[in-house]
Every structure is written in structure tokens, then in C-alpha cells.
Scaffold this motif. Structure first.
Motif, PDB file in Angstrom:
ATOM      1  N   LEU A   1     -26.201  23.767  -2.111  1.00 61.84           N
ATOM      2  CA  LEU A   1     -24.910  23.116  -2.330  1.00 61.84           C
ATOM      3  C   LEU A   1     -24.084  23.944  -3.307  1.00 61.84           C
ATOM      4  CD1 LEU A   1     -23.456  20.467  -1.536  1.00 61.84           C
ATOM      5  CD2 LEU A   1     -24.385  19.456  -3.637  1.00 61.84           C
ATOM      6  N   LYS A   2     -22.814  24.137  -2.978  1.00 64.51           N
ATOM      7  CA  LYS A   2     -21.931  24.939  -3.830  1.00 64.51           C
ATOM      8  C   LYS A   2     -20.810  24.070  -4.394  1.00 64.51           C
ATOM      9  CE  LYS A   2     -22.704  29.293  -1.317  1.00 64.51           C
ATOM     10  NZ  LYS A   2     -23.712  28.749  -0.415  1.00 64.51           N
TER      11      LYS A   2
ATOM     12  N   SER B   1     -25.830  16.188  -5.961  1.00 66.57           N
ATOM     13  CA  SER B   1     -25.493  15.256  -4.875  1.00 66.57           C
ATOM     14  C   SER B   1     -25.261  13.839  -5.377  1.00 66.57           C
ATOM     15  CB  SER B   1     -26.609  15.248  -3.825  1.00 66.57           C
ATOM     16  OG  SER B   1     -27.816  14.758  -4.395  1.00 66.57           O
ATOM     17  N   GLY B   2     -25.892  13.497  -6.513  1.00 58.86           N
ATOM     18  CA  GLY B   2     -25.679  12.158  -7.062  1.00 58.86           C
ATOM     19  C   GLY B   2     -26.592  11.095  -6.499  1.00 58.86           C
TER      20      GLY B   2
ATOM     21  N   ILE C   1     -19.765  16.897   0.561  1.00 54.92           N
ATOM     22  CA  ILE C   1     -21.001  16.336   1.111  1.00 54.92           C
ATOM     23  C   ILE C   1     -20.623  15.320   2.176  1.00 54.92           C
ATOM     24  CG2 ILE C   1     -23.042  14.932   0.634  1.00 54.92           C
ATOM     25  CD1 ILE C   1     -23.169  16.182  -2.111  1.00 54.92           C
ATOM     26  N   ARG C   2     -21.107  15.539   3.395  1.00 59.42           N
ATOM     27  CA  ARG C   2     -20.825  14.628   4.512  1.00 59.42           C
ATOM     28  C   ARG C   2     -22.138  13.994   4.966  1.00 59.42           C
ATOM     29  NH1 ARG C   2     -19.956  17.794   8.349  1.00 59.42           N
ATOM     30  NH2 ARG C   2     -20.129  19.774   7.243  1.00 59.42           N
ATOM     31  N   LEU C   3     -22.184  12.672   4.879  1.00 55.32           N
ATOM     32  CA  LEU C   3     -23.395  11.922   5.232  1.00 55.32           C
ATOM     33  C   LEU C   3     -23.122  10.911   6.330  1.00 55.32           C
ATOM     34  CD1 LEU C   3     -24.622  10.922   1.646  1.00 55.32           C
ATOM     35  CD2 LEU C   3     -25.615  12.717   3.047  1.00 55.32           C
ATOM     36  N   LYS C   4     -24.144  10.671   7.142  1.00 61.93           N
ATOM     37  CA  LYS C   4     -24.178   9.481   7.989  1.00 61.93           C
ATOM     38  C   LYS C   4     -25.397   8.688   7.561  1.00 61.93           C
ATOM     39  CE  LYS C   4     -21.773  11.074  12.172  1.00 61.93           C
ATOM     40  NZ  LYS C   4     -21.899  11.319  13.628  1.00 61.93           N
TER      41      LYS C   4
ATOM     42  N   PRO D   1     -19.156  16.771  -4.615  1.00 61.58           N
ATOM     43  CA  PRO D   1     -20.260  16.539  -5.563  1.00 61.58           C
ATOM     44  C   PRO D   1     -19.804  16.680  -7.010  1.00 61.58           C
ATOM     45  CG  PRO D   1     -20.454  18.710  -4.579  1.00 61.58           C
ATOM     46  CD  PRO D   1     -19.343  18.010  -3.851  1.00 61.58           C
ATOM     47  N   ASP D   2     -20.475  15.942  -7.902  1.00 63.67           N
ATOM     48  CA  ASP D   2     -20.255  16.139  -9.332  1.00 63.67           C
ATOM     49  C   ASP D   2     -20.861  17.486  -9.726  1.00 63.67           C
ATOM     50  OD1 ASP D   2     -19.104  13.520  -9.876  1.00 63.67           O
ATOM     51  OD2 ASP D   2     -21.107  12.733  -9.443  1.00 63.67           O
TER      52      ASP D   2
END
Length: 428
Positions: A163-164, A279-280, A169-172, A186-187
Motif C-alpha cells: 500500500l502506498k 489500512s485501519g 483502498i477499495r473493498l467489497k 488510508p491514514d
């Protein structure tokens, strides 16, 4: 014992692969000259039904030698005399049998241990993930467009695709039986680092320095021992961690005292800012029990995971994100299986079996994928010529094909020597 177990697992995976070729060759009335386990001179051999069955001295590898397989001979009983779709079935059977073995073993593992759904276990309070609507208990089904079946799917993809900062961030996720889409930036976790690695957590000996970071620029070297920070003694790793906790590093300069060859030195350095996107959320990577049809379903999902992981790793190898040092051959595989056995002994007999079966699944699926690559000398390379023959309705010049496969074999052998050399270096 670890070596014996490793060789047995490796040999079974190879044997099943060659058994696939053997059974389909017999089915298509192709004469099998020799079916062997291992390489080198024969130590046990018998002839039955026109086929020699052998066990050879070196237990790594095996073969199913068919009549006319590497010649232009198309007389009855030879490989080339069989219908083209029959020959395709014979060549493809090896990798397919590896996938079948991986499935059977995966069903056993899932039946005993369960599977690991990618369930969200925690969401960081006030994080971008929480504000975007992600909740504890959500089951992640897609991450950055990559389909997620298991928690380890997400782990492997995240590991290979770092992750950069600035990424989205794309989630299902599945929640209460319904699928939802979530996206957020992302934080960023900001830390200040000195830029060194210790020989172990209890030591203040510099094992290595991170290139371009403050300590390297200040002239410290591997083997130096850090003794003080801003005049405060840090005799061990515990004292160092306590100091950092009470006096977090910032952009303010600090004075480092270190020893080299019995002499004491000081260096004033400014810690370097290190930004890490986060990602949190945390997710499950542990197994949950299941039963009935789900055992078969998730047995197949486990094989899918192994195949996808192999393909992802190959992609990273081709793009240069992984190098030759990351490859392992038979020696490395046997050593890895042995290590798994040793590390599992403290967890009890069941975990020994489960971990070894998991290694066998990984090895079998990996062998299936690698053999299907469309490269000369591999099953996949031979399938390319056979499919071309099926489409053209006439064979490709067999002399040319033979030369291509021979060249591929030489390159493959050279690669194996390099990989084996790397394996030995890693071990010793």
C-alpha cells in the motif's frame, strides 16, 4: 527424520504427477517403457506388462518414459501414433493429477482444521476506514479488485502489492448477507527512525544499517554497539525500547554514543521521517471449523488459493519485484519441509500432520502450475505444439519441435543448477 519425511512428501507429489501421465498413456494404448521414482542408477527394478517399474538412487524426481516420445516414430504403440487429443490428455494429466492431489489433501485439512474467512476483527477508532463505514464482523470479498476467499488471500495480495501513500483502498464486504462497496484514502502513520537493525531484540549491537538513513550517513558500521541516546544509557534492547517509548523520536537531533573496537564515539544525528500508509482494520487469519458440503467447497478454495499465489509470485518474478534469490528448487523445498516438521513438533501430532499436508498441497499445486507454463521441455510447452497440431490438423515439424524442447531442457537444467546453488547457500 526431517530429511526422510521431506523426501517422502516430495516423492509422493512427483509420483502422483507421473502417475497421471502413466494412466492416460495406458488408456490411449501408448507403450510405457519405464515408470520410475527418483533419478540416477536403478536400485530396485522389475518388468511387468511390458513396463519396467524402477526406484532410483536419488529420490528427487521421477519419469514416465513412453515409446517414441522424443522421436519421429509413429509406429503402433508409440506416443505419436495416438490421436492428438489423446496425447493432449496424456501430457495434461500430470499437472491435473497434482491439482487433484492438492484438492484431496485440502479437504482433509479443512475437515480437521476448518478455513479462515477474511472477517474484519477490528476497525481503528476514528480512522478513515471507520469513517468510510467499515465495521467489525464484515467479511471482505474483494480488495483492490482482487477477489478474496480467505484471510490469507488478503495477506498474500497485500504483501506482494504494498500500500502506498495516496492510494485508494477499495473493498467489497458482505454484511448481513448483502454486499457493500467501501472506498477511502488510508491514514498515514508517521514515525522517526534512526535506521538500523539489531542482531536480536535484547541486543544493541548494530547488525545492519538501512541505506540512506541517519546512522549510515553518520558513519556507523555493522558491529558497532549503541550504548547511550542523549546521554541516557541503553545497555540492552529493553532499555532502548523504554527510552523510545518515553522519549519518542522526532525531527529534533539526538546524540548517539556507540562503541567500536573498545573505543567510544559520539554522533549527532537527525532522525528521518518514515511514513507508512495503514489500512485501519485488522482481519482474521485463523481457521474456523466447518462441515458438510463446505468442507469440499473450501477444500477447492484452498487449492485455488495455492494456484493463485503461485501465479502472483511468478508475476512478481517476471516484473522484477522478486529475484533469483527468492526461488527454491528441490533442495530448498526439502529443507523447508524439514523446517516445518521441526517447528511443528512442539504443537502436537495433529499440527505436525496438518502443516506437512499443507506443505504437500502447496508443493503439488505449485508443481501443477509450473508444469503448465508454455515453456519448452515442460508439459505446457508440449501442449502448445499439440494444440497447434489439433488446430492445423497436422503436426509441427517434429525435428524442429525436438530441437526447441532440447534447448529448453538445457536452459531449465542451467536454471536448476543456479537455484540449487542458491538453496545450498541459504542452508549453510
Amino acid at each position: 527424520m526431517r530429511f526422510v519425511i521431506a523426501v517422502i512428501i516430495f516423492s509422493v507429489v512427483i509420483l502422483i504427477h507421473e502417475l497421471g501421465h502413466f494412466l492416460l498413456a495406458k488408456k490411449n494404448h501408448i507403450e510405457v517403457l519405464e515408470f520410475s521414482l527418483g533419478m540416477g542408477p536403478r536400485i530396485i527394478s522389475t518388468v511387468k506388462g511390458g513396463t519396467r517399474y524402477s526406484v532410483k538412487l536419488f529420490p528427487l524426481g521421477g519419469s514416465c518414459a513412453m515409446a517414441g516420445e522424443d522421436a519421429e516414430d509413429d509406429s503402433p504403440g508409440t506416443f505419436n501414433s495416438a490421436p492428438v487429443w489423446g496425447r493432449i490428455a496424456v501430457v495434461a494429466a500430470g499437472p491435473i493429477f497434482n491439482f487433484l492431489l492438492a484438492f484431496v489433501l485440502s479437504v482433509i485439512i479443512v475437515g480437521c482444521m476448518g478455513y479462515d474467512p477474511a472477517t474484519v476483527l477490528e476497525v481503528t477508532q476514528n480512522s478513515a476506514a471507520e469513517k468510510a463505514g467499515l465495521k467489525k464482523g464484515d467479511v471482505i470479498t474483494e480488495y483492490q479488485g482482487y477477489h478474496i476467499d480467505l484471510g490469507k488471500d488478503l495477506y498474500v495480495y497485500s504483501y506482494l502489492n504494498e500500500l502506498k501513500e495516496g492510494d485508494t483502498i477499495r473493498l467489497k464486504v458482505k454484511r448481513d448477507g448483502k454486499e457493500q462497496e467501501i472506498s477511502y484514502k488510508p491514514d498515514v502513520n508517521v514515525r522517526y527512525l534512526l535506521g538500523f537493525n539489531r542482531s536480536d531484540v535484547n541486543s544493541m549491537t548494530v547488525e545492519s544499517l538501512i541505506k540512506g538513513m541517519p546512522l549510515e550517513e553518520a558513519g556507523l558500521e555493522a558491529g558497532d554497539v549503541i550504548t547511550k541516546i542523549n546521554g541516557v544509557e541503553v545497555p540492552d534492547g529493553k532499555a532502548y525500547e523504554k527510552y523510545i517509548e518515553e522519549h519518542p523520536l522526532s525531527k529534533e537531533p539526538v546524540t548517539i554514543t556507540y562503541e567500536r573496537n573498545g573505543l567510544e564515539y559520539e554522533a549527532e544525528i537527525t532522525p528521518r521521517e518514515y511514513r507508512t500508509p495503514v489500512s485501519g482494520f485488522g482481519y482474521n487469519t485463523y481457521s474456523e471449523k466447518t462441515s458438510g458440503f463446505n468442507v469440499l467447497k473450501y477444500g477447492a478454495v484452498e487449492v485455488k488459493y495455492m494456484i493463485r499465489t503461485t501465479i502472483l509470485s511468478l508475476k512478481e518474478l517476471v516484473t522484477g519485484h522478486l529475484g533469483m534469490k527468492d526461488l527454491s528448487g528441490p533442495v530448498g523445498v526439502v529443507d523447508a519441509i524439514g523446517d516445518t516438521y521441526e517447528q511443528s513438533k512442539s504443537e502436537g501430532t495433529l499440527m505436525i500432520w496438518m502443516n506437512l499436508l499443507n506443505m504437500a498441497v502447496l508443493l503439488s499445486a505449485n508443481l501443477g502450475v509450473m508444469n503448465l507454463l508454455p515453456l519448452p521441455a515442460l508439459d505446457g510447452g508440449r501442449l502448445v505444439f499439440l494444440v497447434a497440431e489439433a488446430i492445423r490438423r497436422k503436426p509441427v515439424n517434429r525435428q524442429v519441435e525436438g530441437m526447441i524442447h532440447f534447448a529448453g531442457l538445457m536452459l531449465l537444467m542451467a536454471l536448476m543448477v543456479i537455484v540449487m546453488y542458491n538453496d545450498i547457500l541459504k542452508i549453510f
